[in-house]
Design an enzyme around this catalytic site. Structure first.
Site, mmCIF file in Angstrom:
data_model
loop_
_atom_site.group_PDB
_atom_site.id
_atom_site.type_symbol
_atom_site.label_atom_id
_atom_site.label_comp_id
_atom_site.label_asym_id
_atom_site.label_seq_id
_atom_site.Cartn_x
_atom_site.Cartn_y
_atom_site.Cartn_z
ATOM 1 N N ARG A 1 0.855 -1.204 0.000
ATOM 2 C CA ARG A 1 0.000 0.000 0.000
ATOM 3 C C ARG A 1 0.885 1.247 0.000
ATOM 4 O O ARG A 1 0.584 2.237 -0.671
ATOM 5 C CB ARG A 1 -0.929 -0.008 1.220
ATOM 6 C CG ARG A 1 -2.130 -0.939 1.051
ATOM 7 C CD ARG A 1 -3.136 -0.785 2.191
ATOM 8 N NE ARG A 1 -2.727 -1.455 3.405
ATOM 9 C CZ ARG A 1 -2.997 -2.725 3.709
ATOM 10 N NH1 ARG A 1 -3.700 -3.467 2.867
ATOM 11 N NH2 ARG A 1 -2.584 -3.261 4.829
ATOM 12 N N PHE B 1 -10.722 -5.148 -6.601
ATOM 13 C CA PHE B 1 -10.743 -6.045 -5.429
ATOM 14 C C PHE B 1 -10.388 -5.197 -4.198
ATOM 15 O O PHE B 1 -9.410 -5.429 -3.502
ATOM 16 C CB PHE B 1 -9.762 -7.214 -5.590
ATOM 17 C CG PHE B 1 -9.947 -8.004 -6.857
ATOM 18 C CD1 PHE B 1 -10.911 -8.999 -6.924
ATOM 19 C CD2 PHE B 1 -9.171 -7.754 -7.982
ATOM 20 C CE1 PHE B 1 -11.086 -9.737 -8.099
ATOM 21 C CE2 PHE B 1 -9.342 -8.486 -9.155
ATOM 22 C CZ PHE B 1 -10.295 -9.489 -9.211
ATOM 23 N N ASP C 1 -15.542 -3.891 -5.901
ATOM 24 C CA ASP C 1 -15.562 -5.126 -5.109
ATOM 25 C C ASP C 1 -16.952 -5.740 -5.210
ATOM 26 O O ASP C 1 -17.948 -5.046 -5.405
ATOM 27 C CB ASP C 1 -15.217 -4.841 -3.640
ATOM 28 C CG ASP C 1 -14.662 -6.076 -2.921
ATOM 29 O OD1 ASP C 1 -13.435 -6.147 -2.724
ATOM 30 O OD2 ASP C 1 -15.467 -6.975 -2.588
ATOM 31 N N ASN D 1 -18.531 -7.431 -10.205
ATOM 32 C CA ASN D 1 -17.504 -8.414 -10.489
ATOM 33 C C ASN D 1 -16.402 -7.744 -11.317
ATOM 34 O O ASN D 1 -16.681 -7.203 -12.399
ATOM 35 C CB ASN D 1 -18.172 -9.551 -11.268
ATOM 36 C CG ASN D 1 -17.219 -10.679 -11.562
ATOM 37 O OD1 ASN D 1 -15.996 -10.504 -11.591
ATOM 38 N ND2 ASN D 1 -17.776 -11.855 -11.785
ATOM 39 N N ASP E 1 -5.738 -6.767 -6.781
ATOM 40 C CA ASP E 1 -5.385 -7.592 -5.617
ATOM 41 C C ASP E 1 -6.480 -8.633 -5.380
ATOM 42 O O ASP E 1 -7.228 -8.556 -4.408
ATOM 43 C CB ASP E 1 -5.222 -6.680 -4.389
ATOM 44 C CG ASP E 1 -4.760 -7.453 -3.157
ATOM 45 O OD1 ASP E 1 -4.182 -8.538 -3.315
ATOM 46 O OD2 ASP E 1 -4.993 -6.962 -2.033
ATOM 47 N N CYS F 1 -2.124 -13.969 -4.383
ATOM 48 C CA CYS F 1 -1.869 -14.515 -3.046
ATOM 49 C C CYS F 1 -2.051 -16.023 -3.052
ATOM 50 O O CYS F 1 -2.251 -16.645 -2.016
ATOM 51 C CB CYS F 1 -2.766 -13.847 -2.007
ATOM 52 S SG CYS F 1 -4.517 -14.058 -2.339
HETATM 53 N N1 SAH Z 1 -6.738 -5.028 -1.613
HETATM 54 C C1 SAH Z 1 -7.458 -5.307 -0.396
HETATM 55 C C2 SAH Z 1 -7.666 -6.783 -0.150
HETATM 56 C C3 SAH Z 1 -8.413 -7.505 -1.271
HETATM 57 S S1 SAH Z 1 -9.049 -9.044 -0.784
HETATM 58 C C4 SAH Z 1 -6.709 -4.647 0.787
HETATM 59 O O1 SAH Z 1 -5.560 -4.228 0.625
HETATM 60 O O2 SAH Z 1 -7.305 -4.544 1.861
HETATM 61 C C5 SAH Z 1 -9.955 -9.531 -2.158
HETATM 62 C C6 SAH Z 1 -11.292 -8.820 -2.343
HETATM 63 O O3 SAH Z 1 -11.815 -9.216 -3.593
HETATM 64 C C7 SAH Z 1 -12.382 -9.146 -1.333
HETATM 65 O O4 SAH Z 1 -12.853 -7.951 -0.760
HETATM 66 C C8 SAH Z 1 -13.508 -9.813 -2.149
HETATM 67 O O5 SAH Z 1 -14.801 -9.403 -1.737
HETATM 68 C C9 SAH Z 1 -13.224 -9.301 -3.517
HETATM 69 N N2 SAH Z 1 -13.639 -10.136 -4.656
HETATM 70 C C10 SAH Z 1 -13.486 -11.465 -4.820
HETATM 71 N N3 SAH Z 1 -13.843 -11.837 -6.057
HETATM 72 C C11 SAH Z 1 -14.236 -10.705 -6.703
HETATM 73 C C12 SAH Z 1 -14.708 -10.431 -8.018
HETATM 74 N N4 SAH Z 1 -14.818 -11.395 -8.939
HETATM 75 N N5 SAH Z 1 -14.996 -9.161 -8.317
HETATM 76 C C13 SAH Z 1 -14.883 -8.159 -7.403
HETATM 77 N N6 SAH Z 1 -14.423 -8.371 -6.142
HETATM 78 C C14 SAH Z 1 -14.103 -9.625 -5.811
#
Ligand code: SAH
Length: 418
Positions: free
Chosen positions: A234, A250, A272, A301, A322, A362
């Site tokens: 970050r 995400f 998200d 999505n 992410d 991850c």
């Molecule tokens: N970057 C964030 C952590 C991301 S975790 C941080 O630094 O805090 C992954 C996220 O992706 C979750 O919030 C989950 O709800 C979301 N997610 C999972 N599949 C997804 C999709 N197909 N489209 C949008 N969001 C998605």
């Protein structure tokens, strides 16, 4: 600290004063090579037989090679494919309350010795499971609270001792348990969330990371509440963000986007699937005194939203990708590679010339080389000339053990597209 004593069981598991009563697990011939290399896992197929009384879930067993040479002591986990997790490679070392206190103290000392600049936060991982010699145990600090996750039978069995030692070594307002992980199912353990000691954390615990404030929901949030492993990344994204229009795909509770805005990004679009996560991202935006008009929150999505952006010819100067873990098992690897390529291709297409992409995976089963190849393929298909500015990984409080390469799961690339 006002620790509310919690008695988990009446009998304490056998200390090694009574090694004589302990069951011995004898490994199959040739199956001791991982242990001699100090890898902490023994799979079910590696155990030839047990000698002595059948151990209960989480009991400490003596591990011996096929010739009867002692290799150490480990926790017995009859329901799991990972049948034994090693506590120690010295069979003479007692595994008792003092053992756990010493391991926890060592883990805390590692964090305390990290350079000041690396712990510009009041939220960090204090215990990182296998890498800290405590297989299955995660302890994260969020301000005045500790949040623990007991993911394996061994640490679950020693919960009371671990909590008592943590309360002693790291005074805090309360210790909360988030043992509601899917992996507990493989251990035959039920999901549990509870206050283990002290006060219950408030609905949102405020943390301070690199000049940003985040409200963390330790009760319902992902993992123990926040993606602490992405802290340094970050900061890297924030450093690149000044004057840029950012897409935070995400987004979860806004982490990357808020850090970017705070560092002078002109706008952030968070995407998200989860409405509650986005609601907290919005809350975190105002918590930082940022102008809500510069943030956009899109519930959808990423695979579809990025396509819509491409079709609408929207463009960004900085994109963060992410995603959650796409690879749950080896069988998912090919499908996951296609998923990673798809989003990276779309993200690169959305980047203005000179734009930056911070892209992550991850998935532990997808190594850094393969991840780089995927991003490379995406760049070729997007017809963008891409240079790597930095290689990214998990923050240093998420220590890794060289003997346990499975602990390295987060990898990322910071790339610039011409
Ligand atoms: N970057 C964030 C952590 C991301 S975790 C941080 O630094 O805090 C992954 C996220 O992706 C979750 O919030 C989950 O709800 C979301 N997610 C999972 N599949 C997804 C999709 N197909 N489209 C949008 N969001 C998605």
């Amino acid at each position: 600290m006002t620790v509310r004593a919690v008695i988990f069981r009446l009998a304490t598991p056998g200390s090694l004063a009574d090694t004589a009563r302990m069951t011995t697990a004898i490994l199959k011939r040739g199956r001791d090579h991982t242990i001699t290399r100090r890898h902490p896992w023994i799979f079910s197929g590696g155990v030839d037989r047990l000698e002595g009384e059948a151990p209960a879930v989480g009991d400490t067993v003596i591990v011996q090679d096929a010739d009867g040479q002692p290799l150490g002591l480990g926790a017995w986990s009859p329901a799991s494919q990972i049948r034994i997790r090693m506590w120690t490679f010295d069979a003479a070392q007692p595994v008792d309350a003092a053992f756990f206190e010493a391991r926890l103290a060592a883990a805390l000392a590692v964090r305390a010795a990290l350079p000041e600049a690396w712990r510009n936060t009041d939220a960090l991982r204090l215990v990182n499971a296998e890498a800290d010699g405590l297989p299955g145990l995660v302890v994260d600090r969020y301000g005045d609270f500790l949040v623990c996750s007991f993911a394996a039978a061994g640490v679950d069995r020693w919960k009371a001792e671990i909590v008592a030692a943590l309360g002693k070594l790291h005074p805090c307002a309360g210790i909360y348990e988030r043992s509601d992980l899917d992996v507990r199912e493989h251990e035959g353990l039920p999901p549990v969330t509870s206050v283990l000691a002290g006060a219950e954390p408030p609905p949102l615990v405020e943390i301070h990371e690199n000049g940003c404030r985040y409200g963390v929901d330790v009760h319902q949030g992902h993992k123990t509440g926040f993606y602490l492993d992405q802290r340094d990344n970050r900061a890297v994204v924030a450093a690149c963000a000044t004057g840029r229009c950012v897409l935070n795909a995400f987004a979860y509770t806004g982490g990357f986007g808020i850090a970017a805005l705070k560092a002078g990004a002109t706008s952030v679009t968070h995407v998200d699937l989860s409405a509650p996560s986005l609601a907290l991202a919005k809350e975190n935006t105002t918590r930082n005194g940022l102008d809500a008009a510069t943030s956009e929150f899109i519930e959808g999505n990423v695979f579809e939203v990025l396509r819509k952006f491409r079709d609408a010819r929207r463009a960004f100067d900085l994109v963060v990708l992410d995603p959650p873990k796409f690879v749950e098992s080896k069988g998912h690897l090919m499908a996951a590679c296609r998923g990673y390529k798809d989003i990276n291709l779309l993200a690169l297409k959305l980047l203005r010339p000179g734009g930056i992409l911070a892209t992550f995976s991850c998935s532990g089963l997808l190594g850094p080389d393969l991840f780089q190849k995927i991003v490379g393929e995406a760049a070729l298909d997007a017809r963008r000339n891409v240079q790597i500015l930095r290689r990214l990984a998990q923050a240093p409080d998420h220590v890794e053990s060289l003997a346990f390469p499975e602990g390295l799961y987060l990898k990322g690339l910071l790339v610039r597209a011409e």
